[in-house]
Design a protein around this motif. Structure first.
Motif, PDB file in Angstrom:
ATOM      1  N   ILE A 259      -6.940   7.365 -19.221  1.00  0.00           N
ATOM      2  CA  ILE A 259      -5.378   7.823 -19.515  1.00  0.00           C
ATOM      3  C   ILE A 259      -4.986   7.142 -21.096  1.00  0.00           C
ATOM      4  O   ILE A 259      -4.418   7.736 -21.900  1.00  0.00           O
TER       5      ILE A 259
ATOM      6  N   HIS B  84       1.407   1.760 -10.055  1.00  0.00           N
ATOM      7  CA  HIS B  84       0.242   2.096  -9.189  1.00  0.00           C
ATOM      8  C   HIS B  84      -1.010   1.224  -9.628  1.00  0.00           C
ATOM      9  O   HIS B  84      -1.771   0.744  -8.772  1.00  0.00           O
ATOM     10  N   VAL B  85      -1.134   0.899 -10.855  1.00  0.00           N
ATOM     11  CA  VAL B  85      -2.077   0.169 -11.188  1.00  0.00           C
ATOM     12  C   VAL B  85      -2.326  -1.282 -10.575  1.00  0.00           C
ATOM     13  O   VAL B  85      -3.094  -1.867 -10.101  1.00  0.00           O
TER      14      VAL B  85
ATOM     15  N   LEU C 107      -9.345  11.681  -6.287  1.00  0.00           N
ATOM     16  CA  LEU C 107      -8.330  12.969  -5.670  1.00  0.00           C
ATOM     17  C   LEU C 107      -9.008  13.247  -4.196  1.00  0.00           C
ATOM     18  O   LEU C 107      -8.165  13.349  -3.421  1.00  0.00           O
TER      19      LEU C 107
ATOM     20  N   GLY D  84     -10.291   4.424 -10.285  1.00  0.00           N
ATOM     21  CA  GLY D  84      -9.117   3.886 -10.857  1.00  0.00           C
ATOM     22  C   GLY D  84      -9.126   3.399 -12.123  1.00  0.00           C
ATOM     23  O   GLY D  84      -8.529   3.664 -13.156  1.00  0.00           O
TER      24      GLY D  84
ATOM     25  N   LYS E  66       0.707  -1.175  -0.063  1.00  0.00           N
ATOM     26  CA  LYS E  66      -0.033   0.136   0.087  1.00  0.00           C
ATOM     27  C   LYS E  66       0.736   1.341   0.041  1.00  0.00           C
ATOM     28  O   LYS E  66       0.487   2.311  -0.470  1.00  0.00           O
TER      29      LYS E  66
ATOM     30  N   GLY F  11      -2.374  -1.339  -7.122  1.00  0.00           N
ATOM     31  CA  GLY F  11      -3.703  -0.840  -6.524  1.00  0.00           C
ATOM     32  C   GLY F  11      -4.794  -1.970  -6.792  1.00  0.00           C
ATOM     33  O   GLY F  11      -5.526  -2.317  -5.842  1.00  0.00           O
ATOM     34  N   VAL F  12      -4.622  -2.674  -8.150  1.00  0.00           N
ATOM     35  CA  VAL F  12      -5.556  -3.724  -7.940  1.00  0.00           C
ATOM     36  C   VAL F  12      -5.243  -5.034  -7.152  1.00  0.00           C
ATOM     37  O   VAL F  12      -6.152  -5.538  -6.618  1.00  0.00           O
TER      38      VAL F  12
ATOM     39  N   SER G 272      -7.802   1.087   3.723  1.00  0.00           N
ATOM     40  CA  SER G 272      -8.019   1.826   2.494  1.00  0.00           C
ATOM     41  C   SER G 272      -8.401   3.396   2.850  1.00  0.00           C
ATOM     42  O   SER G 272      -8.867   4.104   2.161  1.00  0.00           O
ATOM     43  N   ASN G 273      -8.235   3.517   4.172  1.00  0.00           N
ATOM     44  CA  ASN G 273      -8.402   4.866   4.681  1.00  0.00           C
ATOM     45  C   ASN G 273     -10.069   5.273   4.559  1.00  0.00           C
ATOM     46  O   ASN G 273     -10.264   6.508   4.078  1.00  0.00           O
TER      47      ASN G 273
ATOM     48  N   VAL H 108      -0.933  15.550 -11.930  1.00  0.00           N
ATOM     49  CA  VAL H 108      -1.869  16.296 -12.543  1.00  0.00           C
ATOM     50  C   VAL H 108      -2.000  17.791 -12.082  1.00  0.00           C
ATOM     51  O   VAL H 108      -2.353  18.693 -12.844  1.00  0.00           O
TER      52      VAL H 108
ATOM     53  N   VAL I 266       1.648   1.933  -3.466  1.00  0.00           N
ATOM     54  CA  VAL I 266       0.592   2.685  -4.006  1.00  0.00           C
ATOM     55  C   VAL I 266       0.494   4.252  -3.837  1.00  0.00           C
ATOM     56  O   VAL I 266       0.288   4.932  -4.781  1.00  0.00           O
ATOM     57  N   ALA I 267       0.758   4.628  -2.395  1.00  0.00           N
ATOM     58  CA  ALA I 267       0.569   5.633  -2.096  1.00  0.00           C
ATOM     59  C   ALA I 267       1.651   6.740  -2.732  1.00  0.00           C
ATOM     60  O   ALA I 267       1.613   7.778  -3.152  1.00  0.00           O
TER      61      ALA I 267
ATOM     62  N   THR J 296      -6.485  -3.914  -3.705  1.00  0.00           N
ATOM     63  CA  THR J 296      -8.015  -4.358  -3.740  1.00  0.00           C
ATOM     64  C   THR J 296      -8.348  -5.707  -3.558  1.00  0.00           C
ATOM     65  O   THR J 296      -9.565  -6.206  -2.970  1.00  0.00           O
TER      66      THR J 296
ATOM     67  N   ALA K 141      -5.622  10.838   2.080  1.00  0.00           N
ATOM     68  CA  ALA K 141      -5.273   9.538   2.630  1.00  0.00           C
ATOM     69  C   ALA K 141      -3.901   9.323   2.415  1.00  0.00           C
ATOM     70  O   ALA K 141      -3.270   8.596   3.300  1.00  0.00           O
TER      71      ALA K 141
ATOM     72  N   ILE L  31     -11.300   1.649  -6.642  1.00  0.00           N
ATOM     73  CA  ILE L  31     -10.617   0.849  -7.649  1.00  0.00           C
ATOM     74  C   ILE L  31     -11.802   1.143  -8.777  1.00  0.00           C
ATOM     75  O   ILE L  31     -11.376   1.134 -10.064  1.00  0.00           O
TER      76      ILE L  31
HETATM   77  C1  HEM Z   1      -4.211  10.660 -12.332  1.00  0.00           C
HETATM   78  C2  HEM Z   1      -4.171   9.625 -11.919  1.00  0.00           C
HETATM   79  C3  HEM Z   1      -4.031   8.900 -10.373  1.00  0.00           C
HETATM   80  C4  HEM Z   1      -3.789   9.637  -9.055  1.00  0.00           C
HETATM   81  C5  HEM Z   1      -3.380  11.059  -8.838  1.00  0.00           C
HETATM   82  C6  HEM Z   1      -3.917   8.426  -8.283  1.00  0.00           C
HETATM   83  C7  HEM Z   1      -3.654   8.736  -6.658  1.00  0.00           C
HETATM   84  C8  HEM Z   1      -3.675   7.852  -5.710  1.00  0.00           C
HETATM   85  C9  HEM Z   1      -3.161   7.854  -4.416  1.00  0.00           C
HETATM   86  C10 HEM Z   1      -2.279   9.101  -4.145  1.00  0.00           C
HETATM   87  C11 HEM Z   1      -3.409   6.715  -3.777  1.00  0.00           C
HETATM   88  C12 HEM Z   1      -3.022   6.487  -2.363  1.00  0.00           C
HETATM   89  C13 HEM Z   1      -4.263   6.480  -1.552  1.00  0.00           C
HETATM   90  C14 HEM Z   1      -3.962   6.182  -0.109  1.00  0.00           C
HETATM   91  O1  HEM Z   1      -2.862   6.251   0.353  1.00  0.00           O
HETATM   92  O2  HEM Z   1      -4.885   5.590   0.564  1.00  0.00           O
HETATM   93  C15 HEM Z   1      -4.091   6.034  -4.816  1.00  0.00           C
HETATM   94  C16 HEM Z   1      -4.735   4.614  -4.456  1.00  0.00           C
HETATM   95  C17 HEM Z   1      -5.360   4.091  -5.375  1.00  0.00           C
HETATM   96  N1  HEM Z   1      -5.364   4.230  -6.685  1.00  0.00           N
HETATM   97 FE1  HEM Z   1      -4.782   5.708  -7.713  1.00  0.00          FE
HETATM   98  N2  HEM Z   1      -4.223   7.416  -8.786  1.00  0.00           N
HETATM   99  C18 HEM Z   1      -4.568   7.787 -10.204  1.00  0.00           C
HETATM  100  C19 HEM Z   1      -4.655   6.532 -11.018  1.00  0.00           C
HETATM  101  C20 HEM Z   1      -5.039   5.487 -10.620  1.00  0.00           C
HETATM  102  C21 HEM Z   1      -5.270   4.582 -11.849  1.00  0.00           C
HETATM  103  C22 HEM Z   1      -5.298   4.638 -13.143  1.00  0.00           C
HETATM  104  C23 HEM Z   1      -5.727   3.348 -11.108  1.00  0.00           C
HETATM  105  C24 HEM Z   1      -6.188   2.062 -11.887  1.00  0.00           C
HETATM  106  C25 HEM Z   1      -6.550   0.987 -11.199  1.00  0.00           C
HETATM  107  C26 HEM Z   1      -5.683   3.530  -9.654  1.00  0.00           C
HETATM  108  C27 HEM Z   1      -6.031   2.783  -8.642  1.00  0.00           C
HETATM  109  C28 HEM Z   1      -5.742   3.006  -7.267  1.00  0.00           C
HETATM  110  C29 HEM Z   1      -6.274   1.970  -6.082  1.00  0.00           C
HETATM  111  C30 HEM Z   1      -7.387   0.878  -6.211  1.00  0.00           C
HETATM  112  C31 HEM Z   1      -5.913   2.652  -4.905  1.00  0.00           C
HETATM  113  C32 HEM Z   1      -6.710   2.582  -3.580  1.00  0.00           C
HETATM  114  C33 HEM Z   1      -5.970   1.152  -2.974  1.00  0.00           C
HETATM  115  C34 HEM Z   1      -6.364   0.886  -1.747  1.00  0.00           C
HETATM  116  O3  HEM Z   1      -7.470   0.158  -1.412  1.00  0.00           O
HETATM  117  O4  HEM Z   1      -5.904   1.501  -0.840  1.00  0.00           O
HETATM  118  N3  HEM Z   1      -5.548   4.815  -9.539  1.00  0.00           N
HETATM  119  N4  HEM Z   1      -4.356   6.647  -5.910  1.00  0.00           N
END
Ligand code: HEM
Ligand code: SF4
Ligand code: FES
Lengths: 226, 261
Positions: A118, A73-74, A174, A111, A15, A77-78, B215-216, A29, A18-19, A81, A180, A108
């Protein structure tokens, strides 16, 4: 290396990545909208800015690192999840409404929509798919005419509204993540919460508002071909 | 008060469960929630039927045994309240109240409303302790602890290990519980020597049990009967990152030649 592998072997470590990649995406962005807003200064301002980016010696370094960061990240993140939904198999209990269920999965969902966006967006405005002749236009100073490219594209109402709709999912992503990440990176106290909530609203409104304003302005005729 | 309790009945982990309705009448508003269940069970026993299995021990909000999902909320609708200290004055006459067990992959049902929470014990056994020789209790105040630290450690130490945080979390994450335990010991000098090992071992144990990750959403702290603050999860993340990246467990022992004759 051992430490990195160790981190990746734990849920908190995955995680964390991911962050960390998410922070780069947030900064991206923010930078992206700051540059795009030059469209309101005028055609040459936007084209000069685009020219500056396209001729940068770091262009491909930046493009490839962004690609790698999005992929990391993807992928993680997947993965995170999936692990999380495995941990709670009976996801909907009696007292829980279906919309709460969807709401709690908004990361998700937004995302995956963003991922599709994108891909389409890069193919469309960066690589010129479906744009035709306008893609090759040059302006008076011989720079690629990004201004006309953008305005022509957004004169199509379908495309304009599709972009605006995609930005709603960016807003969802966002709003949750700006706040978070502070918690995930361990930089959070009870007394920061209100400020972080405020910050995440401000960043979301500024970034998403900025992005939406461009197709909207074209649709309303405030931005037109010169 | 007249109420209907819609209770999850499941004879064992192997069979399917289902909800059954139990009307009860003449309930005093001063009854605790568990006393209503006791009434239902007395009726069931007098009719030669199987009583509803549920967990309880202290009935004063300190042991963490009572564990019921009441109308979709762990420990019911009141903040900072355990099920055993939830009184019927917070419900209204004629209400139907749904009662479920706290399910997650790591805490499977044993019977009716009882789930197996031994995963939490195993997390504690992994490193939720300090290694000291037992024996006579040391004199008080021989180890200086500042008041503010002691207060913070005490807030964390008030976690009763009930598992409401896990039940409330959409990811069934145990991070609030682990955060409370890690914080409590890491803030005190007695916990310092094993600080880095502790957080790593407890996080690994938590993963091994199959709990999710944060996941906050912060549902945990809302459900917590001891109001453990969600900022402790940030502290857990910080402790873990510090230990994971800088912990002294890496690199093996220092080469140290022994004296030879
Ligand atoms: C401009 C695009 C994106 C930005 C700025 C961004 C930003 C972030 C950030 C900062 C986090 C961390 C949040 C935390 O600490 O809890 C996050 C979590 C996550 N992102 Fe993105 N993200 C982007 C695109 C995507 C894409 C394309 C996906 C595709 C699957 C995605 C899936 C996820 C998921 C699933 C989480 C949550 C993970 C969890 O359950 O804690 N994100 N995103
Ligand atoms: S943190 Fe709160 S909800 Fe979680 S186990 Fe401890 S007392 Fe129960
Ligand atoms: S029975 Fe001990 S806390 Fe409720």
């Amino acid at each position: 290396m051992k430490r990195l592998l160790y981190l990746l072997s734990t849920t908190i470590g995955r995680k964390l990545i991911v962050a960390l990649t998410g922070i780069v995406l947030i900064l991206f962005v923010v930078g992206h909208i700051s540059g795009n807003l030059t469209i309101y200064i005028g055609q040459s301002a936007l084209n000069n800015y685009a020219h500056f980016l396209q001729t940068s010696p770091m262009l491909w370094v930046m493009r490839l690192s962004m690609l790698a960061i999005v992929m990391l990240h993807v992928a993680l993140g997947v993965a995170v999840t999936q692990e999380n939904s495995l941990a709670r198999p009976e996801s909907c209990h009696a007292g829980q409404s279906w919309y709460l269920h969807v709401y709690q999965r908004r990361m998700i969902i937004s995302g995956l929509v963003l991922l599709a966006f994108i891909a389409v967006h890069v193919a469309h405005l960066t690589l010129g798919a479906g744009i035709g002749e306008v893609f090759r236009l040059k302006d008076a100073s011989g720079h690629v005419d990004v201004y006309s490219r953008v305005v022509t594209t957004f004169q199509n109402a379908w495309i304009a509204w599709a972009y605006i709709a995609a930005m709603m999912f960016l807003a969802i992503h966002l709003k949750h993540t700006v706040r978070a990440v502070f918690q995930t990176l361990g930089f959070s106290r009870e007394s920061y919460f209100e400020f972080l909530e405020f910050l995440s609203w401000m960043v979301t409104l500024a970034v998403v508002g900025g992005f939406i304003s461009i197709p909207l302005s074209v649709q309303l005729g405030w931005l037109a071909l010169l | 008060m007249n109420l209907v309790l819609r209770i999850w009945r499941q004879a064992s982990a192997e069979v399917e469960g289902r909800f059954e309705d139990y009307p009860v009448s003449g309930i005093s508003t001063d009854y605790s929630f568990l006393e209503v269940l006791d009434r239902i069970n007395e009726d069931l026993v007098s009719q030669n039927q199987e009583p509803v299995a549920y967990e309880m021990d202290c009935r004063e909000g300190i042991c963490g045994s009572c564990s019921l999902m009441i109308n979709g909320t762990p420990h019911g609708p009141r903040p900072a309240t355990t099920t055993c200290q939830l009184y019927m004055r917070h419900f209204h006459d004629g209400q139907t109240i749904t009662v479920e067990p706290w399910l997650s992959r790591a805490t499977p049902v044993i019977k009716d409303l009882v789930v197996d929470r031994s995963a939490l014990d195993r997390i504690m056994q992994s490193a939720g302790y300090i290694s000291v020789h037992t024996g006579e209790a040391p004199d008080a105040n021989t180890i200086p602890v500042s008041k503010s630290r002691a207060d913070k450690a005490f807030v964390a130490a008030s976690c009763i290990g009930c598992g409401a945080c896990i039940a409330a979390c959409p990811n069934a994450s145990a991070m609030l519980f682990v955060a409370a335990k890690v914080t409590h010991l890491s803030l005190l000098p007695q916990g310092e020597p094993e600080r880095s090992h502790r957080v790593r071992a407890m996080v690994v144990a938590m993963d091994r049990e199959g709990f999710g990750n944060c996941s906050n959403h912060y549902e945990c702290a809302k459900a917590c009967p001891k109001s453990i603050p969600v900022s402790l999860i940030a502290r857990l993340n910080r402790e873990f990152q510090h230990a994971g990246l800088l912990g002294h467990e890496y690199g093996g022992p220092i080469h140290h030649a022994a004296h030879e004759e």
